[in-house]
Design a protein around this motif. Structure first.
Motif, mmCIF file in Angstrom:
data_model
loop_
_atom_site.group_PDB
_atom_site.id
_atom_site.type_symbol
_atom_site.label_atom_id
_atom_site.label_comp_id
_atom_site.label_asym_id
_atom_site.label_seq_id
_atom_site.Cartn_x
_atom_site.Cartn_y
_atom_site.Cartn_z
ATOM 1 N N LYS A 187 41.583 37.274 51.336
ATOM 2 C CA LYS A 187 40.263 37.337 50.694
ATOM 3 C C LYS A 187 40.350 37.391 49.172
ATOM 4 O O LYS A 187 39.379 37.070 48.476
ATOM 5 C CB LYS A 187 39.474 38.531 51.218
ATOM 6 N N ASP A 188 41.500 37.823 48.633
ATOM 7 C CA ASP A 188 41.633 37.933 47.186
ATOM 8 C C ASP A 188 42.321 36.727 46.570
ATOM 9 O O ASP A 188 42.624 36.718 45.377
ATOM 10 C CB ASP A 188 42.404 39.207 46.821
ATOM 11 N N GLN B 256 39.977 37.948 41.976
ATOM 12 C CA GLN B 256 40.417 36.849 42.837
ATOM 13 C C GLN B 256 41.425 35.977 42.102
ATOM 14 O O GLN B 256 41.237 35.611 40.950
ATOM 15 C CB GLN B 256 39.220 36.009 43.277
ATOM 16 N N ARG C 88 42.187 32.390 46.471
ATOM 17 C CA ARG C 88 41.403 31.200 46.816
ATOM 18 C C ARG C 88 42.250 29.951 46.628
ATOM 19 O O ARG C 88 42.891 29.768 45.588
ATOM 20 C CB ARG C 88 40.159 31.119 45.939
#
Length: 273
Positions: A33-34, A5, A36
Motif C-alpha cells: 500500500k505504501d 508513498q 505504487r
C-alpha cells in the motif's frame, strides 16, 4: 501516521497482448500500500531487435521485470540481460507451465497468444457482450429468459460494470433498475432461466457515488433527492422488499470491487444449477 508513498518501475514484457502480465503485476503490487508501481507495458515483443529496444528503455528507468515470452531463446536473452543489469525478473508463466508439464506428462505447445485464438469460446464472449450492451439499464426487458443472469438494484449499485465484467467471461447478463414505487417488469418476474440477483449497498456509499456522478449530468433525478441519504434508504428498503418477495438473493457491494461482486454472483450461479 501514514508512510509517504514511494514509487517503483514495473516493466511488463509480453509476446502477446500483455493482459496476463498486467493482471499478475497489479495483483502483486496491490499488496504494497505504501509503494505504487509505474507500469511500462511492452506488448507483442517477438524479436531480438525488439528486446534490445525494450532494455534501452529499462536502462533509463530500472525496476522489476515480469515477462511472458514462450520463445525460450528470447526468454534466456531477457534473463541474461536482467542478470547483467542486476535487476530482478520473473517469467510469470514458466512455473505454471512446469507444473502442467509435470502433471500432464507432456511439454506445452508454446504457442504465442494461444489464449486469444478465435475459437467457440471467443465468439461466445462476443455474443455475451453484445447481449449485455443491448440489455443495459432495462433495455429490451421482454426477453429476460434469454439472459444467464439479471442484475437488479437502485441507481449506482454497479449494475452496468458488473454486467460487462460477467459478459467478458461469456455470461449473458442483463440489468434492470429498481425505481421507488415502480414495479419491476412482469417478464422479469416470470423469467425461469436466469439467476436474478439484487445489488444493494449502504445509503452512505450510494450517496457518495451519486454525489460524484451529479457533478456530471443526471437528468432523471432531482439532485437533492438523488444524494439524500434518507431518500436513498427508502429506495434501498423498496429494493430489498422486491428481492425478498421474489426470493432473489442480494449482494452488498458497498466494500466489494467489481471483480469480487462478479465472483460472488458466479458462486451463486453454481449453487443454483
Amino acid at each position: 501516521m501514514n508512510k509517504p508513498q514511494s514509487f517503483f518501475h514495473l516493466h511488463l514484457i509480453s509476446d502477446a497482448t500483455g493482459e496476463t502480465l498486467l493482471a499478475a503485476g497489479r495483483a502483486a503490487s496491490a499488496q504494497y500500500k505504501d509503494a505504487r508501481a509505474i507500469e511500462h507495458i511492452y506488448p507483442l515483443i517477438r524479436t531480438e531487435k525488439q528486446v534490445t529496444k525494450v532494455f534501452e528503455d529499462i536502462e533509463e528507468e530500472p525496476g522489476i521485470i515480469l515477462y511472458t515470452v514462450v520463445d525460450q531463446k528470447l526468454a534466456r536473452g531477457i534473463d541474461e540481460r536482467c542478470a547483467a543489469m542486476g535487476l530482478p525478473c520473473v517469467s510469470v508463466l514458466e512455473p505454471v507451465l512446469t507444473v502442467f508439464q509435470s502433471y500432464l506428462g507432456t511439454p506445452a505447445g508454446r504457442r504465442v497468444g494461444a489464449q486469444h485464438v478465435l475459437d467457440a469460446e471467443y465468439f461466445r464472449r462476443i455474443d455475451a457482450l453484445n447481449f449485455t450492451m443491448e440489455h443495459d439499464d432495462g433495455q429490451l426487458p421482454a426477453n429476460m429468459d434469454d439472459a444467464d443472469i439479471v442484475l437488479v438494484g437502485i441507481s449506482r449499485t454497479s449494475k452496468t460494470p458488473t454486467s460487462i465484467y460477467l459478459a467478458n467471461r461469456g455470461i449473458k447478463t442483463a440489468n434492470i433498475p429498481i425505481v421507488l414505487g415502480v414495479p419491476v417488469p412482469e417478464s422479469l418476474v416470470n423469467a425461469t432461466k436466469p439467476l436474478i440477483v439484487g445489488l444493494i449497498a449502504t445509503a452512505e456509499r450510494i450517496s457518495q457515488v451519486r454525489q460524484n456522478r451529479i457533478l456530471g449530468t443526471t437528468s432523471a433525478y432531482e439532485p437533492t433527492d438523488y444524494v439524500d441519504r434518507a431518500a436513498i434508504s427508502e429506495e434501498l428498503a423498496y429494493a430489498r422488499k422486491i428481492c425478498t418477495r421474489h426470493g432473489w438473493p442480494m449482494i452488498d457491494v458497498s466494500r466489494r470491487s467489481i471483480e469480487e461482486t462478479a465472483a460472488a454472483i458466479v458462486a451463486l450461479r453454481g449453487k443454483t444449477r
